[in-house]
Design a protein around this motif. Structure first.
Motif, mmCIF file in Angstrom:
data_model
loop_
_atom_site.group_PDB
_atom_site.id
_atom_site.type_symbol
_atom_site.label_atom_id
_atom_site.label_comp_id
_atom_site.label_asym_id
_atom_site.label_seq_id
_atom_site.Cartn_x
_atom_site.Cartn_y
_atom_site.Cartn_z
ATOM 1 N N GLN A 238 1.570 9.181 -6.678
ATOM 2 C CA GLN A 238 2.117 10.384 -6.537
ATOM 3 C C GLN A 238 3.406 10.639 -7.699
ATOM 4 O O GLN A 238 3.737 12.098 -7.778
ATOM 5 C CB GLN A 238 2.686 10.808 -5.166
ATOM 6 N N GLU B 259 0.745 -1.130 -0.071
ATOM 7 C CA GLU B 259 0.051 0.110 -0.046
ATOM 8 C C GLU B 259 0.976 1.369 -0.014
ATOM 9 O O GLU B 259 0.594 2.107 -0.727
ATOM 10 C CB GLU B 259 -1.190 -0.039 1.173
ATOM 11 N N ASP B 260 1.914 1.150 0.657
ATOM 12 C CA ASP B 260 2.929 2.496 0.625
ATOM 13 C C ASP B 260 3.455 2.568 -0.836
ATOM 14 O O ASP B 260 3.477 3.761 -1.206
ATOM 15 C CB ASP B 260 4.142 2.162 1.664
ATOM 16 N N ALA C 272 -4.081 3.293 -8.111
ATOM 17 C CA ALA C 272 -3.056 4.323 -7.954
ATOM 18 C C ALA C 272 -2.388 4.723 -9.544
ATOM 19 O O ALA C 272 -2.322 5.854 -9.677
ATOM 20 C CB ALA C 272 -1.803 3.737 -7.326
ATOM 21 N N ARG D 115 0.923 4.344 -3.064
ATOM 22 C CA ARG D 115 0.770 5.662 -2.735
ATOM 23 C C ARG D 115 1.802 6.348 -3.527
ATOM 24 O O ARG D 115 1.569 7.608 -3.993
ATOM 25 C CB ARG D 115 0.601 5.973 -1.279
#
Length: 397
Positions: free
Chosen positions: A22, A14-15, A72, A18
């Motif tokens: 970005q 999940e990191d 994402a 993210r």
């Protein structure tokens, strides 16, 4: 040299998602499978790169749910090298791009000297890639560090390659060609499953008689079911040539099968009962397979002169015309027009007009840019072609 690790932990995953969300610009995506080792074509590693985020290597069996990654990166272009190979495995993970850029297809349209990833990276960026682990068993854990570096390099430079090829496509006025090819690849429907997949057995044409074909059917099906059950590539259990040897030898007993030296493979003796029972089922089968199966496949062109001489003359007239167009556009002939498409309109042509030829090519799956470059010239070639073999002889003399 950068060090890479495989992400298998949910929090790490999940990191990473993210971080990728970005990042900026398109995302480069690649998949490693275990073809030749495992039965399935599932992904055992998914590599993703995005500028301002970096390279991430994901472990699909451990992660399972890839929803966070789709969310994402699911709104931007995905860059592949040979996308058609990776899309099915990604879709099994519910990873589906909205649009793609395929660096292999782009290189083909540009007429590059080589289409493999290493050749394309070297052509566009001047970077040499050592491709050493493409045939590795990516299902093993832990994955060796050299394999991880290899996997990361598959995506690390891909966005830069995409940008370079995009510029070349624009300069050569082939951007629209590429867009149509990418869209066709992205939306191509999977091939329907074969009605009798056991007929894929290599060398089956050597088998004579419905009863022996029934044995072939049972042996192939039994191997397939066992391979799927233990997730091992069928050919690693008993290769096709060994199944064929057992069929042709027609052993009278299990002991005779065991004594057949051509019947080999890692499971040829450990699963001997399984193979012998399949042979016995085939010999006792009440529903025998057809010896000849109807097919819409065209005969090989070398047989056309006897089977359909007018079609042979049309093909011989049109093929060099299409090759000349491809040379003028500086691309492989098969990327200008799928050879089977030309053969089919030559075998059974519609009206000999550009409109009719174009409609027939479109029905077969040709893209608008291909039709625009070929339909009129194919129609002209068909019209100008000799109508009979005697006409061709007279023209030649």
């Amino acid at each position: 040299m950068a060090e890479y690790s495989v992400i298998s932990d949910r929090t790490e995953f999940e990191d990473a998602a993210r971080a990728l969300a970005q990042g900026t610009g398109p995302v480069a995506v690649d998949v490693e499978r275990a073809s030749g080792f495992r039965y399935s074509q599932r992904a055992y590693l998914v590599q993703v790169f995005r500028r301002d985020a970096g390279v991430f290597l994901f472990d699909p069996p451990a992660i399972g749910d890839f929803t966070a990654l789709q969310e994402a990166i699911g709104g931007t272009e995905w860059v592949f090298h040979a996308a058609s190979q990776d899309l099915p495995s990604l879709r099994e993970l519910d990873l589906d791009p909205p649009s793609i850029f395929d660096t292999e297809l782009a290189s083909r349209l540009l007429g590059s000297d080589g289409f493999g990833l290493a050749a394309v990276v070297e052509h566009t960026l001047g970077i040499h890639l050592a491709k050493a682990h493409s045939a590795a068993d990516w299902s093993v854990r832990p994955l060796p560090e050299p394999w991880l570096e290899y996997a990361a390099l598959d995506v690390l430079h891909l966005v830069d390659v995409r940008d370079a090829l995009s510029s070349e496509l624009s300069e050569t006025q082939k951007s629209e060609f590429a867009l149509q090819e990418f869209d066709a690849t992205l939306h191509r429907a999977p091939k329907p499953p074969r009605e009798e997949p056991w007929r894929r057995l290599s060398g089956l044409h050597k088998v004579r008689g419905a009863r022996q074909l029934a044995v072939a059917r049972e042996l192939w099906t039994t191997r397939e079911e066992y391979a799927q059950q233990i997730d091992v590539a069928p050919g690693r259990l008993v290769p096709d040539r060994s199944l064929l040897a057992a069929i042709l030898a027609a052993p009278p007993s299990k002991q005779a099968l065991a004594g057949l030296k051509e019947f080999n493979g890692r499971a040829s003796r450990t699963q001997l009962d399984r193979w012998w029972e399949a042979i016995e089922r085939g010999r006792a089968a009440e529903q025998l397979p057809r010896e000849r199966v109807p097919s819409d496949a065209l005969p090989p062109p070398r047989a056309w002169a006897d089977r359909n001489p007018e079609a042979d003359l049309r093909l011989k007239a049109a093929r060099p015309v299409v090759e000349a167009i491809a040379e003028e556009l500086h691309m492989p002939t098969e990327n200008l027009l799928t050879p089977d498409h030309l053969r089919r309109v030559a075998w059974h042509p519609p009206a000999l007009t550009a409109e009719a030829i174009g409609a027939a090519l479109s029905e077969l799956g040709a893209r608008p840019w291909q039709i625009a470059h070929t339909a009129q010239k194919i129609a002209d070639a068909f019209v100008d072609a000799p109508q009979t073999a005697s006409d061709a002889t007279e023209t030649a003399s």
